[in-house]
Design an enzyme around this catalytic site. Structure first.
Site, mmCIF file in Angstrom:
data_model
loop_
_atom_site.group_PDB
_atom_site.id
_atom_site.type_symbol
_atom_site.label_atom_id
_atom_site.label_comp_id
_atom_site.label_asym_id
_atom_site.label_seq_id
_atom_site.Cartn_x
_atom_site.Cartn_y
_atom_site.Cartn_z
ATOM 1 N N PHE C 39 51.343 72.380 63.683
ATOM 2 C CA PHE C 39 50.778 72.641 63.141
ATOM 3 C C PHE C 39 49.455 73.174 63.412
ATOM 4 C CE2 PHE C 39 54.145 70.752 60.925
ATOM 5 C CZ PHE C 39 54.220 71.357 59.322
ATOM 6 N N VAL C 77 50.623 67.251 63.975
ATOM 7 C CA VAL C 77 49.817 68.487 63.075
ATOM 8 C C VAL C 77 47.869 68.262 64.422
ATOM 9 C CG1 VAL C 77 47.049 68.331 61.820
ATOM 10 C CG2 VAL C 77 49.278 67.880 61.223
ATOM 11 N N CYS C 78 47.491 68.933 65.125
ATOM 12 C CA CYS C 78 46.656 69.720 66.016
ATOM 13 C C CYS C 78 45.517 68.276 65.963
ATOM 14 C CB CYS C 78 46.411 70.640 66.202
ATOM 15 S SG CYS C 78 45.043 70.852 67.533
ATOM 16 N N VAL C 79 45.372 67.703 66.605
ATOM 17 C CA VAL C 79 44.199 66.290 66.269
ATOM 18 C C VAL C 79 43.049 67.737 66.346
ATOM 19 C CG1 VAL C 79 43.493 66.188 68.540
ATOM 20 C CG2 VAL C 79 42.723 64.690 66.713
ATOM 21 N N ALA C 82 42.492 69.270 63.572
ATOM 22 C CA ALA C 82 42.753 68.635 62.096
ATOM 23 C C ALA C 82 41.059 67.884 61.784
ATOM 24 C CB ALA C 82 43.656 67.811 62.107
#
Lengths: 99, 126, 130
Positions: C39, C77-79, C82
């Site tokens: 994501f 989820v991409c840090v 995010a």
């Protein structure tokens, strides 16, 4: 390769660019708002019919139906469900999503 | 795709079709390219349609209050990302040429670009 | 066949979040393997457990969680994306001095390298976005 288009051809040039890039041996799948391109008697119908001479064109049936386009689909455009979408991805080496 | 001693090397093509600043896609896709460079894949970048604006010279974002990330394209060379292809037709309709780009690029006609795209293993489009 | 999925749009605004889910589910139904669902951009918003849609609407986040549980999916989820958009797990919240986390069950936060790896390891990478 498989090309997907998810934009209405009346609002974006995405379909036009995609068709320019879709070589024989590849396929085009219209999804989301991209499915508006499949309707008969539109300003892009001829473009689609010309493209059909060299590449197969598919449209995602759930998207076509959601938009009420199911009775207007151009001859030659094949409708697929999500499983058919998966098959198309599996059958082609790469996928280019024209976003 | 080829097998190197370090593992699999795939041909990665990043397709950029969106202008900068109006949306975040251009900036965040550049972040992917920078991180991806560490994986030693065979990377190229294609700039098509409004994506060519990402490389336009003279971007000044001071008054806008966001970061100007166009200089980062010049740093790509340090990451061994050197294959930057810009579609000729996209430049022409926008009144641009190679001289207007912030980095040295290879101009490619759509037909040639399509062939190139066809030969890739992984396409990331933003 | 092994697929990786990239989701670039958030739930409820763009259909991409729905298409990605339906595609993933159909691929699993056909016996394919999903190496990873990544994501990115606003797509990270698919991973907040605070989502509360009306009862007659689909719960996009819960749908991912349930599909993930059923098939042991790697929902990443991409840090960086995010952090910008306020999606955090307990570790991230603590590290950045936030008073709460909001990651949904079954999702994990990790770096962009996970996307590149997903491209390398899978037979096909499919992008859903705007």
């Amino acid at each position: 390769m498989l090309h997907t288009v998810n934009k209405s051809p009346f609002d974006h040039n995405t379909l036009e660019t995609c068709l320019k890039y879709a070589k024989p041996g590849s396929a085009v799948l219209l999804i989301e708002d991209g499915v508006y391109a499949v309707a008969k008697g539109t300003a892009v119908s001829k473009q689609l019919q010309d493209a059909l001479k060299t590449v197969p064109i598919y449209a995602l049936k759930p998207d076509v139906e959601a938009r009420g386009m199911q009775n207007r689909v151009l001859d030659g455009v094949k409708l697929v469900d999500y499983g058919g979408f998966v098959d198309l991805v599996a059958e082609h080496n790469t996928v280019q999503s024209w976003l | 795709m080829s097998e190197m001693e370090g593992g699999i090397v795939k041909k990665f093509l990043y397709v950029n079709r969106k202008a900068p600043y109006g949306t975040v896609y251009a900036q965040e896709s550049l972040e992917v390219v920078l991180i991806g460079a560490a994986f030693e894949q065979d990377v190229s970048l294609a700039f098509i349609d409004d994506g060519v604006y990402q490389l336009a010279k003279g971007q000044d974002t001071k008054a806008l209050g966001v970061k100007n990330f166009s200089p980062t394209y010049r740093a790509l060379e340090d990451y061994d990302v050197t294959k930057l292809f810009v579609e000729k037709e996209s430049l022409e309709v926008r009144g641009l040429s190679a001289d207007d780009m912030v980095v040295p690029v290879t101009i490619m006609g759509a037909q040639e670009m399509a062939e190139y795209m066809n030969g890739q293993d992984v396409i990331l489009s933003f | 066949m092994k697929f990786s999925i990239l989701v670039n749009e958030g739930p409820y605004t763009h259909e991409a979040a729905d298409t990605a889910y339906q595609f993933t589910k159909a691929a699993l139904d056909k016996g394919h393997e999903i190496f990873r669902v990544f994501f990115y951009h606003d797509g990270v918003n698919n991973g907040t457990r605070l989502t509360t849609p009306p009862q007659d609407d689909r719960n996009i986040v819960k749908r991912w969680t349930e599909l993930g549980e059923k098939h042991k999916l790697d929902l990443v989820v991409c840090v960086a994306a995010a952090q910008r958009r306020g999606i955090a797990d307990a570790d991230e919240a603590k590290r950045n001095g936030k008073d709460a986390d909001n990651i949904a069950p079954g999702f994990r936060i990790s770096g962009l390298g996970q996307l590149i790896e997903a491209g390398i390891q899978a037979d096909r990478l499919v992008t859903f976005g705007d």
